[in-house]
Design an enzyme around this catalytic site. Structure first.
Site, short mmCIF file in Angstrom:
data_model
loop_
_atom_site.label_atom_id
_atom_site.label_comp_id
_atom_site.label_asym_id
_atom_site.label_seq_id
_atom_site.Cartn_x
_atom_site.Cartn_y
_atom_site.Cartn_z
N PHE A 139 -46.45 -27.75 33.45
CA PHE A 139 -45.27 -28.60 33.32
C PHE A 139 -44.06 -27.82 33.78
O PHE A 139 -43.76 -26.76 33.25
CB PHE A 139 -45.06 -29.08 31.87
CG PHE A 139 -43.84 -29.97 31.76
CD1 PHE A 139 -43.91 -31.30 32.16
CD2 PHE A 139 -42.63 -29.47 31.31
CE1 PHE A 139 -42.78 -32.12 32.10
CE2 PHE A 139 -41.50 -30.28 31.24
CZ PHE A 139 -41.58 -31.61 31.63
N ASP A 224 -42.50 -19.45 35.24
CA ASP A 224 -41.67 -20.42 34.53
C ASP A 224 -41.69 -20.03 33.06
O ASP A 224 -42.66 -20.29 32.35
CB ASP A 224 -42.24 -21.84 34.75
CG ASP A 224 -41.49 -22.90 33.96
OD1 ASP A 224 -40.71 -22.55 33.06
OD2 ASP A 224 -41.71 -24.11 34.25
N LYS A 253 -34.35 -23.59 28.07
CA LYS A 253 -34.39 -24.00 26.65
C LYS A 253 -33.58 -23.13 25.66
O LYS A 253 -32.54 -23.54 25.22
CB LYS A 253 -35.84 -24.12 26.19
CG LYS A 253 -36.54 -25.32 26.85
CD LYS A 253 -37.85 -25.68 26.20
CE LYS A 253 -38.32 -27.06 26.60
NZ LYS A 253 -39.10 -27.12 27.83
C1 PLP Z 1 -39.13 -27.89 29.07
C2 PLP Z 1 -39.73 -27.24 30.24
C3 PLP Z 1 -39.21 -27.45 31.54
C4 PLP Z 1 -38.14 -28.45 31.83
O1 PLP Z 1 -36.93 -28.13 31.23
P1 PLP Z 1 -35.75 -29.25 31.17
O2 PLP Z 1 -34.61 -28.50 30.59
O3 PLP Z 1 -36.27 -30.35 30.30
O4 PLP Z 1 -35.52 -29.70 32.55
C5 PLP Z 1 -39.76 -26.73 32.59
N1 PLP Z 1 -40.76 -25.87 32.38
C6 PLP Z 1 -41.28 -25.64 31.15
C7 PLP Z 1 -42.39 -24.65 30.99
C8 PLP Z 1 -40.81 -26.34 30.05
O5 PLP Z 1 -41.33 -26.15 28.85
#
Ligand code: PLP
Length: 402
Positions: A139, A224, A253
């Protein structure tokens, strides 16, 4: 009618229905506790999905925001912004990185990373080298670029055509990455531990082997760390567990422990690909949000939250293991630090709903994995309280399925 119900009715009328929302109307928060508009208290083991790593309304974040709000809210990135410079320094001094690009969310940070790896490869190897290898059940966000890097059907469906040039491989399987590399490949992009995909921890040595493959083939390695970064797994960054460093890392986050800020951290060698005019963000790293980021980074670095994340993570996993011994429909407890998943052989949605009624906030990812990502300041007493509530609910879930 409760105050909550009237807000819920209004919310269902005019706010886009992109979330299936639970019947909780948020009013205030302190530490690991969220209070709704009717005064009911909830033990928060979701923490705004791994955002409120320092608990709700941490005094250092609140003070930094108040001070900065009275001084300068926003200023264009055409000028130098001290708070942003300070945050970039803190990130680089404490990671593999040399330069930081600022934006406002995880998806934007990943967009920056996707653009960087393509631009670097185009500049150095030609326009024909643009493919990015990513993992199944990944994700990376909700923009067109990031859903193209996310191979979950429920996230992609209906939005075709997506961005071309992505290949997906099973997470944790090094041979499949090897097989996927072609002369067109420019980068590999992974979450060190998959979050939304179900708290999936790769086998030992996997990330190291990926790093070696990237070195051998001149590929950029992008981690990520939007969910796993900033103390969530017990280290400042999750890659630090594995003795490997990426070339590019994305964070968002928990970076300011509440306020929205995202970053891409990058090695100098690659940063040059994004020169003046190649990328930007109006709000990215603005004084208000960067000030909160500096305050949060100082707490991550100078307090005991990382140690607490390790200690309370161990304690929570131990307690969840005890529940697994007790209930046959719990198949596995996994994770690192305070990023923990409990896999069930039954659907988790009803358990999450009942937990909310009982004053506990958790969620469920990938259908059957209950996710526990409390603030890193969580105490043993709060974990005990959470386990008591969960135990009661699981006892009922068990009878229903038998
Ligand atoms: C939450 C998340 C995102 C997206 O972040 P947003 O601030 O909602 O755009 C991308 N990568 C990972 C691993 C995430 O947990």
């Amino acid at each position: 009618m409760s105050t909550s119900q009237s807000w819920i009715d209004r919310g269902l009328t005019h706010v886009a229905a992109t979330y299936g929302r639970y019947p909780l109307v948020a009013a205030s928060g302190k530490g690991c506790w969220l209070t709704d508009i009717d005064g009911k208290k909830y033990l928060d083991f979701l923490a705004g999905v791994a955002v409120n790593n320092l608990g709700h309304c941490h005094p250092d974040i609140v003070t930094a925001l108040q001070k900065q709000a009275e001084t300068l809210l926003h200023c264009s990135n055409f000028y130098h912004i001290p708070q942003q410079i300070e945050l970039a320094e803190l990130l680089c001094e404490n990671s593999f990185g040399d330069r930081v690009f600022f934006c406002n969310s995880g998806a934007e940070a990943n967009e920056a990373a996707l653009k960087l790896v393509r631009k670097y490869s185009c500049d150095n190897f030609g326009a024909d080298r643009f493919e990015i290898i990513a993992a199944e059940n990944s994700f990376h966000g909700r923009t067109f670029g990031t859903i193209s890097a996310t191979n979950q059907e429920k996230i992609r469906s209906g939005f075709a055509p997506l961005l071309p040039g992505f290949k997906f491989v099973p997470f944790g399987d090094i041979e499949s990455i090897k097989a996927a590399i072609t002369p067109q490949t420019c980068a590999v992009m992974l979450e060190p531990i998959q979050g939304e995909g179900g708290i999936n921890v790769p086998p030992p040595g996997y990330l190291q082997a990926v790093r070696e493959l990237c070195n051998q083939n001149n590929l950029l390695l992008v981690f990520d760390e939007v969910q796993v970064g900033l103390g969530r797994t017990g280290k400042l960054f999750a890659y630090q567990h594995d003795g490997v460093e990426p070339d590019v890392m994305t964070l968002a986050k928990a970076l300011a422990a509440g306020p929205p800020i995202g970053t891409m951290v990058v090695r100098e060698k690659y940063a040059a690909a994004l020169g003046p005019g190649t990328h930007g963000s109006t709000f990215g790293g603005n004084p208000l949000l960067a000030a909160a980021g500096v305050a949060a980074m100082k707490v991550y670095l100078n307090s005991n939250v990382l140690e607490n994340s390790v200690a309370m993570g161990d304690y929570l996993r131990e307690k969840l293991e005890e529940l697994r011994q007790k209930y046959s429909f719990i198949t596995q407890i996994r994770g690192r630090g305070l990023m923990i998943g409990m896999e069930l052989s039954i659907e988790g949605g009803e358990i999450v709903k009942t937990a909310l009624e009982q004053g506990l906030l958790i969620n469920c990812t990938a259908g059957k994995v209950l996710r526990f990502v409390p603030p890193l300041i969580v105490t043993q007493a709060e974990i005990d309280q959470m386990i008591d509530i969960l135990d009661t609910i699981l006892a009922q879930s068990g009878t229903e399925t038998n």
